[in-house]
Design an enzyme around this catalytic site. Structure first.
Site, PDB file in Angstrom:
ATOM      1  N   ASN A  76     -22.457  89.438  39.072  1.00 22.31           N
ATOM      2  CA  ASN A  76     -22.397  90.089  40.219  1.00 22.31           C
ATOM      3  C   ASN A  76     -22.667  89.207  41.364  1.00 22.31           C
ATOM      4  O   ASN A  76     -22.488  88.083  41.496  1.00 22.31           O
ATOM      5  CB  ASN A  76     -23.208  91.575  40.129  1.00 22.31           C
ATOM      6  CG  ASN A  76     -22.475  92.603  41.144  1.00 22.31           C
ATOM      7  OD1 ASN A  76     -22.342  92.604  42.286  1.00 22.31           O
ATOM      8  ND2 ASN A  76     -22.029  93.609  40.047  1.00 22.31           N
ATOM      9  N   HIS A 102     -20.196  86.632  40.270  1.00 23.68           N
ATOM     10  CA  HIS A 102     -20.104  86.113  38.830  1.00 23.68           C
ATOM     11  C   HIS A 102     -20.116  84.669  38.427  1.00 23.68           C
ATOM     12  O   HIS A 102     -19.442  84.280  37.709  1.00 23.68           O
ATOM     13  CB  HIS A 102     -18.915  86.912  38.326  1.00 23.68           C
ATOM     14  CG  HIS A 102     -18.806  88.189  38.107  1.00 23.68           C
ATOM     15  ND1 HIS A 102     -19.779  88.838  37.911  1.00 23.68           N
ATOM     16  CD2 HIS A 102     -17.855  89.005  37.952  1.00 23.68           C
ATOM     17  CE1 HIS A 102     -19.765  90.200  37.702  1.00 23.68           C
ATOM     18  NE2 HIS A 102     -18.482  90.380  37.917  1.00 23.68           N
ATOM     19  N   HIS A 171     -18.735  91.056  30.353  1.00 22.86           N
ATOM     20  CA  HIS A 171     -18.030  92.009  30.962  1.00 22.86           C
ATOM     21  C   HIS A 171     -17.062  92.701  30.236  1.00 22.86           C
ATOM     22  O   HIS A 171     -15.620  92.611  30.593  1.00 22.86           O
ATOM     23  CB  HIS A 171     -17.368  91.129  32.143  1.00 22.86           C
ATOM     24  CG  HIS A 171     -17.207  91.612  33.612  1.00 22.86           C
ATOM     25  ND1 HIS A 171     -16.125  92.897  33.481  1.00 22.86           N
ATOM     26  CD2 HIS A 171     -17.626  91.807  34.761  1.00 22.86           C
ATOM     27  CE1 HIS A 171     -16.162  93.426  34.848  1.00 22.86           C
ATOM     28  NE2 HIS A 171     -16.958  92.715  35.466  1.00 22.86           N
ATOM     29  N   ASP A 242     -19.010 101.534  40.641  1.00 21.52           N
ATOM     30  CA  ASP A 242     -19.104 100.015  40.758  1.00 21.52           C
ATOM     31  C   ASP A 242     -20.443  99.736  40.983  1.00 21.52           C
ATOM     32  O   ASP A 242     -20.923  99.099  41.941  1.00 21.52           O
ATOM     33  CB  ASP A 242     -18.342  99.122  41.552  1.00 21.52           C
ATOM     34  CG  ASP A 242     -18.302  97.699  41.277  1.00 21.52           C
ATOM     35  OD1 ASP A 242     -18.946  97.068  40.467  1.00 21.52           O
ATOM     36  OD2 ASP A 242     -17.471  97.016  41.824  1.00 21.52           O
ATOM     37  N   GLN A 275     -24.631  97.736  34.959  1.00 23.15           N
ATOM     38  CA  GLN A 275     -23.576  97.797  36.086  1.00 23.15           C
ATOM     39  C   GLN A 275     -22.236  98.806  35.371  1.00 23.15           C
ATOM     40  O   GLN A 275     -21.687  98.231  34.331  1.00 23.15           O
ATOM     41  CB  GLN A 275     -22.989  96.605  36.395  1.00 23.15           C
ATOM     42  CG  GLN A 275     -22.036  96.541  37.305  1.00 23.15           C
ATOM     43  CD  GLN A 275     -22.338  96.541  39.072  1.00 23.15           C
ATOM     44  OE1 GLN A 275     -23.873  96.859  39.201  1.00 23.15           O
ATOM     45  NE2 GLN A 275     -21.655  97.021  39.917  1.00 23.15           N
ATOM     46  N   GLU A 303     -21.938  96.964  32.005  1.00 22.75           N
ATOM     47  CA  GLU A 303     -22.416  95.463  32.085  1.00 22.75           C
ATOM     48  C   GLU A 303     -23.828  95.536  32.031  1.00 22.75           C
ATOM     49  O   GLU A 303     -24.551  95.869  33.060  1.00 22.75           O
ATOM     50  CB  GLU A 303     -21.993  94.861  33.202  1.00 22.75           C
ATOM     51  CG  GLU A 303     -20.633  94.619  33.461  1.00 22.75           C
ATOM     52  CD  GLU A 303     -20.015  94.263  34.714  1.00 22.75           C
ATOM     53  OE1 GLU A 303     -20.429  93.401  35.333  1.00 22.75           O
ATOM     54  OE2 GLU A 303     -19.160  95.285  35.330  1.00 22.75           O
TER      55      GLU A 303
HETATM   56  C1  GLA Z   1     -17.991  93.531  38.548  1.00 21.54           C
HETATM   57  C2  GLA Z   1     -18.152  93.813  39.771  1.00 21.54           C
HETATM   58  C3  GLA Z   1     -16.674  94.113  40.340  1.00 21.54           C
HETATM   59  C4  GLA Z   1     -15.572  93.403  40.037  1.00 21.54           C
HETATM   60  C5  GLA Z   1     -15.496  93.101  38.564  1.00 21.54           C
HETATM   61  C6  GLA Z   1     -14.525  92.004  38.356  1.00 21.54           C
HETATM   62  O1  GLA Z   1     -17.880  94.607  37.709  1.00 21.54           O
HETATM   63  O2  GLA Z   1     -19.218  94.702  40.380  1.00 21.54           O
HETATM   64  O3  GLA Z   1     -16.644  94.818  41.890  1.00 21.54           O
HETATM   65  O4  GLA Z   1     -15.846  92.359  40.839  1.00 21.54           O
HETATM   66  O5  GLA Z   1     -16.623  92.667  38.097  1.00 21.54           O
HETATM   67  O6  GLA Z   1     -13.453  92.312  38.591  1.00 21.54           O
END
Ligand code: GLA
Length: 338
Positions: A76, A102, A171, A242, A275, A303
């Site tokens: 993140n 990330h 992910h 998110d 997440q 996640e």
């Molecule tokens: C995570 C983030 C999102 C996005 C994805 C990848 O989940 O929290 O905002 O960046 O990864 O696309």
């Protein structure tokens, strides 16, 4: 009995493996320990792939969605792409507006891991050199994927020779249906009383919001789409879910169900946070397995990790890994029929 097989090896060290038993078949590539396919039976016993991914391996070099990948060093966003540790400020690569996302320009999702086949799975190792992507300390990360009946487990283990920051996750995007419809009609249950708030760059602010009487209350099983478009500033900031849900309990903290296929996924994790990302930006991605770019909300990423941006928001950041200490975490995904 788990059958672990090397499927293919490319000249550049990229290797594809499958792990299979009576219940599950999983295809993995050592680039980012990407999980490319998970085949599980539906209520009629028909097996199909329940995760999203890309059509061609070459596309993973430029994958904005991080399909099925191990994320590191830090999952993140890190605000303003910088943090201070032991009085020293470290500058990172800003690959998501002003923030670092990330792992940066070339996160662990794009690294080639060493692989050791095991009796019941695969063990991966990546050595991240001091200074890689701006982070301090030589870091070893070991990721172990194992199968046990209808359970798939990910075990993370890391050590460092200098104080550093870590936050690992996988992910994976799930879509348990046979038709790959949007995940709005999946049902989700999460044992969680608080989410971490985000600002309008999706950056975790460190503020916790009680989920009671908000669209974020999944304590009772709820259709993902039920409140997804509700008028709530947190949903607006992130274009959907998110957010980091702070988990209660130590087992079965999350359940995802798709009633038509009858598939159910139960997640147990030692991580404090999950997440939940409803694929709000998927349509900006590459060609998926379906032969086209996925639409938004065609998968939900769950996640398991530590609180995002903890290094900038927590008094004693949970993401600091001290020299000589060992990081360990485990997440188990159980696939069943409802
Ligand atoms: C995570 C983030 C999102 C996005 C994805 C990848 O989940 O929290 O905002 O960046 O990864 O696309």
């Amino acid at each position: 009995m788990v059958k672990v097989e090397l499927l293919k090896e490319l000249d550049n060290g990229i290797r594809f493996y499958s792990m299979e038993n009576e219940s599950l078949k999983i295809v993995v590539v050592n680039m980012g320990c990407r999980i490319m396919e998970i085949h599980t039976p539906d209520a009629s016993g028909n097996k199909s792939d329940v995760i999203l991914g890309l059509k061609n391996i070459e596309d993973y070099a430029d994958d904005p969605a991080y399909f099925g990948a191990i994320i590191g060093r830090v999952a993140n966003r890190i605000g303003d792409a910088r943090f201070t540790l032991n009085g020293k400020t470290y500058e990172l690569y800003a690959n998501n507006g002003k923030n670092h996302l990330h792992g940066g320009k070339e996160g662990f999702d794009k690294k080639i891991f060493d692989v050791t086949p095991l009796e019941n799975g695969l063990r991966f190792h990546y050595f991240s050199k001091d200074g890689e992507e701006g982070y301090p300390g030589n870091l070893n990360l070991y990721v172990t994927y194992t199968l046990n009946e209808n359970a798939f487990s990910i075990h993370y283990e890391a050590d460092t020779d200098a104080d550093t920051v870590v936050n690992f996750t996988n992910h994976l995007y799930f879509n348990l249906s046979n038709t790959l419809d949007k995940v709005n009609d999946h049902y989700l249950q999460i044992n969680s009383d608080y989410i971490g708030c985000v600002d309008d760059t999706c950056l975790a602010t460190g503020e916790l919001l009680p989920v009671k009487d908000t669209p974020f209350d999944f304590n009772k099983r709820k259709r993902i789409g039920q409140d997804l478009e509700a008028d709530h500033i947190q949903l607006k900031n992130a274009f959907g879910y998110d957010h980091s849900f702070v988990l209660n309990g130590t087992e079965n903290q999350l359940t995802l169900e798709e009633p038509v296929s009858g598939r159910r996924l139960i997640i147990s994790t030692t991580a404090p946070v999950v997440q939940v990302y409803t694929g709000n930006f998927l349509k900006d991605g590459c060609i998926g397995k379906a032969g086209r770019v996925y639409e938004n909300r065609e998968g939900v990423a769950l996640e398991t990790q530590l609180m995002p941006n903890a290094i900038n928001t927590e008094e004693n950041p949970s993401t600091i890994l001290r020299k000589g200490d060992k990081f360990e975490s485990n997440t188990k995904y159980v696939f069943e029929i409802m």
